[in-house]
Each structure stands twice: as structure tokens, then as C-alpha cells.
Design a protein around this motif. Structure first.
Motif, PDB file in Angstrom:
ATOM      1  N   GLY A  26      20.515   1.283  31.129  1.00  0.00           N
ATOM      2  CA  GLY A  26      19.527   1.830  30.207  1.00  0.00           C
ATOM      3  C   GLY A  26      19.625   1.244  28.815  1.00  0.00           C
ATOM      4  N   GLU A  27      20.825   0.837  28.430  1.00  0.00           N
ATOM      5  CA  GLU A  27      21.017   0.244  27.105  1.00  0.00           C
ATOM      6  C   GLU A  27      20.405  -1.154  26.999  1.00  0.00           C
ATOM      7  N   LEU A  28      20.098  -1.753  28.127  1.00  0.00           N
ATOM      8  CA  LEU A  28      19.535  -3.116  28.125  1.00  0.00           C
ATOM      9  C   LEU A  28      18.014  -3.118  28.010  1.00  0.00           C
ATOM     10  N   ALA A  29      17.396  -1.970  28.177  1.00  0.00           N
ATOM     11  CA  ALA A  29      15.935  -1.898  28.225  1.00  0.00           C
ATOM     12  C   ALA A  29      15.320  -2.434  26.935  1.00  0.00           C
ATOM     13  N   SER A  74      18.987  -9.312  38.183  1.00  0.00           N
ATOM     14  CA  SER A  74      17.978 -10.330  38.518  1.00  0.00           C
ATOM     15  C   SER A  74      16.554  -9.898  38.201  1.00  0.00           C
ATOM     16  N   SER A  75      16.243  -8.646  38.462  1.00  0.00           N
ATOM     17  CA  SER A  75      14.851  -8.208  38.310  1.00  0.00           C
ATOM     18  C   SER A  75      14.529  -7.680  36.913  1.00  0.00           C
ATOM     19  N   LEU A  76      15.499  -7.604  36.038  1.00  0.00           N
ATOM     20  CA  LEU A  76      15.233  -7.041  34.717  1.00  0.00           C
ATOM     21  C   LEU A  76      14.364  -7.988  33.889  1.00  0.00           C
ATOM     22  N   PRO A  77      13.333  -7.463  33.205  1.00  0.00           N
ATOM     23  CA  PRO A  77      12.419  -8.308  32.421  1.00  0.00           C
ATOM     24  C   PRO A  77      12.991  -8.661  31.051  1.00  0.00           C
ATOM     25  N   ILE A  78      14.022  -9.520  31.059  1.00  0.00           N
ATOM     26  CA  ILE A  78      14.678  -9.968  29.831  1.00  0.00           C
ATOM     27  C   ILE A  78      14.472 -11.474  29.718  1.00  0.00           C
ATOM     28  N   ASP A  79      14.039 -11.935  28.542  1.00  0.00           N
ATOM     29  CA  ASP A  79      13.683 -13.349  28.382  1.00  0.00           C
ATOM     30  C   ASP A  79      14.844 -14.286  28.699  1.00  0.00           C
TER      31      ASP A  79
END
Length: 297
Positions: A203-206, A252-257
Motif C-alpha cells: 500500500g505504501e507503493l501506491a 510485476s503488475s504494479l503501475p509504476i514507471d
């Protein structure tokens, strides 16, 4: 905001001085495409004039000299404003002693980390014998304005790794940081040590634009398979990249640039640019940090 990887290896660096594992042999003899790495830390700035150091590795002198933006100017003004610590591990704190020649040092750390540096490793009282130290308490969840266009919020990273030094509270023994550019609002998460990507940690990565995350071992049993240690990656406080519950599966699926593995152990095959493990990361769009990597956020 700019982030410079000063060091991208785990404790001991790459190659490790006493190791003859396949990856260490490869970097020594040049038989496969790979490059040496120093022990992990990063520098962050919003204006390329004022820099903040996250962790102070034993390789700090070499790392500063390799990055001209950190060199003192003709007026002897030091560009590093403060040191921010994720934990009290020696590979993240011994560099503090190498900064003792300064007129003073500002150190940000949780109470748990400060206690370990004081009554455990003795690094803080030793440092204070040489130069004034200003301690800035880090409380997970509380925003801190660093000035010069940057702020951070720390978050607790739970761990049950065996403690080598007594006197530290469990809470805040390891933290990650969400570092933000106060003008743009864009942020970087620095998470070089994580034993498990729990829902709270995820959650902290969102919403972050870039993530530098623990890439210590590829497999949980990596060290035992090489006959180097009986401990697993998780025993050492680091979630493995591969396997069920590994960080690759969860990230892998997280929307991080930009997603970048750092704090890479000398045994990890992702250090080899031609390895199957590196190709697997490439397919998932996840990078492997090298010393000197810069990211504009």
C-alpha cells in the motif's frame, strides 16, 4: 527530483572479497557481462545542488568521488545536507564514521535505529567523539520536510530477522521511505530491505513514480544451494525475487514507471547481463540497478 544510485550491492559489495561463487568469479575474470558494484545507498536532490544521502555505506568515499555533484565547491561548501537511515545494518551505517571530518552531521533515524547505533554497534557515540551530530527522529507515517524542495514519509517494514545487537525495538527497526518533490508531487520509494511485501507495505507503493526495491537474492535457498550458508534469504531479512510470494510476482503488475532492483547480493544471477534471470526481469520491465544509475522523477 533526481535520484543517483551511489551503490547497488548488498553487504560486502560485488565481488565480495572472500567469495568464489560463479558470479564473483565472472566479474573478476571478465568471462561474462557484469560490472562491480559498491554497497547500497542513494543520493536524492530536487535542485541538483542540495543532496540527501539515504544510507551511508562503507564505500561512501569512493561513491562521493565518483559523483562530481557531491564534491565540495571552491568555497568548501558540502553538498550533502543530511543522512537518512533505513536501518542500523553495518553496510548502511559504517560510512557515518568515514564522514567524521565534517563540521557536523545531521542524521535521520528511528528511535530503534538510534538505540542500536548507540548501545549496540557504538557507531553514534564514536562519531560524536569526532564531530557534532544532530539527530532527527523518524516516526513512520509522519511527513518530514527536508527543505530544498524535498520531503519524505517513512513507513515501518516488519522483520523477524535475528537481532545481532540488543536494545532495539521491533517497530521501526527497518523502514522504507517515500521521498517526494514538493513542487511536482511526484515521488520515489526507497525500500532496500524488505522481508515480505505485506499488504501494508504494498500500500505504501501506491502512486509512486519510481521504486528502488530489495533485490538481495533471486531464490530463497540461493545461499545454501551454493554451499555458502544455511540461512535462507528470508532468514537474512530479504524477500527473494523468484518463487511463490517473491517480489517479482507481486511487483510485476504494479503501475509504476520505473521499478529497479537494488541491494543485490554477490550470489544473485541477475548481476550477469546474459543470465536467464536477467532476461526474465527484462520481460517484466523491471531493471537492475548499477552504481551511477540516475533517474529523473
Amino acid at each position: 527530483m533526481w535520484m543517483r544510485v551511489l551503490g547497488s550491492a548488498a553487504g560486502g559489495g560485488y565481488p565480495q572479497w572472500n567469495c568464489t561463487c560463479p558470479t564473483c568469479r565472472a566479474v573478476r575474470d571478465g568471462s561474462r557481462p557484469c560490472v562491480p558494484r559498491t554497497q547500497s545507498s542513494i543520493a536524492v536532490s530536487a535542485d541538483r545542488e542540495h543532496w540527501f544521502l539515504f544510507n551511508a555505506s562503507p564505500d561512501i568515499q569512493t561513491q562521493i568521488e565518483s559523483f562530481p555533484a557531491l564534491h565540495p565547491g571552491d568555497d568548501r561548501v558540502v553538498r550533502l545536507q543530511a543522512v537518512v537511515l533505513t536501518d542500523a545494518e553495518l553496510d548502511h551505517t559504517l560510512g557515518l564514521l568515514l564522514m567524521r571530518e565534517g563540521r557536523g552531521l545531521e542524521v535521520h533515524a528511528t528511535t530503534s535505529v538510534r538505540e542500536t547505533l548507540t548501545s549496540g554497534t557504538g557507531i553514534l557515540p564514536t562519531l560524536e567523539a569526532y564531530c557534532p551530530v544532530t539527530w532527527r527522529p523518524v516516526t513512520p507515517g509522519t511527513p518530514v520536510d527536508l527543505g530544498a524542495g524535498l520531503s519524505y514519509v517513512a513507513f515501518d517494514v516488519p522483520t523477524n530477522k535475528r537481532m545481532r545487537f540488543a536494545g532495539a525495538d521491533e517497530y521501526g527497526r527497518v523502514v522504507g521511505y517515500r521521498i517526494s518533490d514538493t513542487a511536482s508531487g511526484r515521488s520515489l520509494v526507497y525500500l532496500p530491505c524488505v522481508q515480505q511485501l505485506t499488504d501494508d507495505v504494498l500500500g505504501e507503493l501506491a502512486g509512486c513514480s519510481a521504486l528502488l526495491v530489495d533485490g538481495t537474492c533471486w531464490r530463497d535457498d540461493e545461499m545454501s544451494n551454493l554451499g555458502l550458508a544455511a540461512k535462507t534469504s528470508r532468514d537474512m531479512g530479504h524477500a527473494p525475487i523468484d518463487g511463490p510470494g517473491g517480489t517479482l510476482e507481486l511487483l510485476s503488475s504494479l503501475p509504476i514507471d520505473r521499478k529497479v532492483y537494488t541491494h543485490i547480493n554477490n550470489t544473485n544471477p541477475i548481476l550477469l547481463a546474459d543470465s536467464a534471470e536477467r532476461r526474465q526481469l527484462d520481460r517484466h520491465g523491471i531493471e537492475v540497478a548499477t552504481d551511477g544509475l540516475e533517474i529523473e522523477i
